[in-house]
Design an enzyme around this catalytic site. Sequence first.
Site, short mmCIF file in Angstrom:
data_model
loop_
_atom_site.label_atom_id
_atom_site.label_comp_id
_atom_site.label_asym_id
_atom_site.label_seq_id
_atom_site.Cartn_x
_atom_site.Cartn_y
_atom_site.Cartn_z
N LEU A 1 -41.08 35.74 -1.03
CA LEU A 1 -42.10 36.62 -0.46
C LEU A 1 -42.18 37.94 -1.22
CD1 LEU A 1 -41.34 36.03 3.33
CD2 LEU A 1 -43.37 35.24 2.08
N HIS A 2 -41.04 38.42 -1.69
CA HIS A 2 -40.97 39.69 -2.41
C HIS A 2 -40.02 39.53 -3.59
CE1 HIS A 2 -42.96 41.47 1.07
NE2 HIS A 2 -42.05 40.89 1.84
N MET B 1 20.61 4.84 -10.60
CA MET B 1 20.33 3.40 -10.45
C MET B 1 21.45 2.69 -9.69
SD MET B 1 19.01 2.97 -14.39
CE MET B 1 20.44 3.90 -14.97
N ILE C 1 19.79 10.51 -21.24
CA ILE C 1 20.68 10.32 -20.10
C ILE C 1 20.25 9.07 -19.36
CG2 ILE C 1 21.56 11.30 -17.94
CD1 ILE C 1 21.23 14.05 -19.10
N LYS D 1 10.41 -0.78 -15.96
CA LYS D 1 11.40 -1.73 -15.45
C LYS D 1 11.58 -1.44 -13.97
CE LYS D 1 14.03 -1.84 -19.78
NZ LYS D 1 13.37 -0.72 -20.45
N ASP E 1 15.43 12.44 -18.59
CA ASP E 1 15.75 12.83 -19.96
C ASP E 1 16.00 11.57 -20.79
OD1 ASP E 1 16.88 15.26 -21.79
OD2 ASP E 1 18.07 13.44 -22.09
N ASP F 1 7.27 4.46 -18.52
CA ASP F 1 7.95 3.60 -17.56
C ASP F 1 7.56 3.99 -16.14
OD1 ASP F 1 9.69 5.73 -16.63
OD2 ASP F 1 10.86 5.44 -18.47
#
Length: 454
Positions: free
Chosen positions: A43-44, A382, A306, A270, A303, A248
């Site tokens: 409008l403006h 593990m 390890i 695995k 790692d 893995d």
Amino acid sequence: MDYFPLFCRLQGKRCLLVGGGDVAERKARLLLAAGADLHVGALHFSPAFRQWADNGELSLIVGAFDAAWLDACWLVVAATDNDAVNQQVAEAAEARRIFCNLVDAPEQASAIMPSVIDRSPLLVAVSSGGCAPVLARLLREKLESILPQHLGQLASLAGTLRARVKQRFASAAQRRYFWERFFTSDRLAQTLANGDSARAEQITASLFSDDLPAQGVVTLVGAGPGDAGLLTLKGLQQIQQADVILYDRLVSEEVLNLVRRDAERIFVGKRAGHHCVPQAEINQLLLEQAQRGKRVVRLKGGDPFIFGRGGEELEMLAQHQIPFSVVPGVTAASGCSAYSGIPLTHRDHAQSVRLVTGHLQQEKVLEWQKLAAEQQTLVFYMGLSQAPHIQRQLMQHGMRADMPVALVENGTSTQQRVVTGTLDRLGELARQVASPSLIIIGSVVSLRDRLRWF
């Protein structure tokens, strides 16, 4: 991901901006900078819009919003100070399957406008999905301060060389290697910053003449125990540069998401009791990929040195004179213990740490008498399936039955779970957790209730 990031070519395409005030001005500047055929309805209008219109940079539509304004539009922006009008624009755009950006209503918008760092043709966009625009602006300002102005020139030069690079270098790996040297050349960057085009051409020519390595390389990268934040900076750099990733099952999805998207991914995981890919086959894959001239990353949970069989893989590479390197990772013992509130050493509890494989095929080399000694911490990798045997052997060799133990499942991840108890219940506790889990045994476990942070 709440929004799909996408850069759109708007040059010459009709776009509608509804609103004629200060907020709409900011949106108009972005759209005009992108070369849009901009039509603005309101409008403006502010003086800036009147000036743009007088200069022929955009077209003004005077009046209340009409859905017919959307005809032939590619993008709509609703930037009035009236929420009802903005909503009306959004609904009309949605009905016509036109993307619409709503000011101050990101949850209702089908498109958002990010904060932009412009180093054309290089563009960096930062967005908070409309939740925290000030944060996005602050990040943009920080990026502005660290991205040199000459990056745009470097990107433009690269655009003129693409056909030449494709003709000069036959393989995708060679082309990628060239581009990495091109974009990291300090001499070239400085020359472009100084506006010395002749010298820039000389440096570029020397990059084309340099011989690229014909043989690939292998890097063993420790991915850490799960949390992507524990990946080292050098590890991140290596997986971003790799052509091939062998990974893995202990590598978390969060870490894999950081791998370069066009890199080939080969799963060689695995699982307990089931070897998906034999170690000899993994070794052969590493060798074959490197001999093809690829940059190969062997991504390992924890790692590589390890209980990661990294040494075996490097022996094979050395035999075939394949260049290699190793990027250490945070091993599971450190990560899981820290995230569980269990210090591996403590002046009053343990003066040494023993990392032990739970694969008890190596039973003959385990010295249970020494493992059962006081003032040390044992960490079994593990060892879940062998937990009853570990319990029995340690107790038979003198470790007290009430020695604290902890089993850490999915350590450092958002799914981490810790089960604690005593040595005489280790076998029973092992049935309460799933693989991958780490077993920590020692009086340091008793500190968990005081030191854990989540």
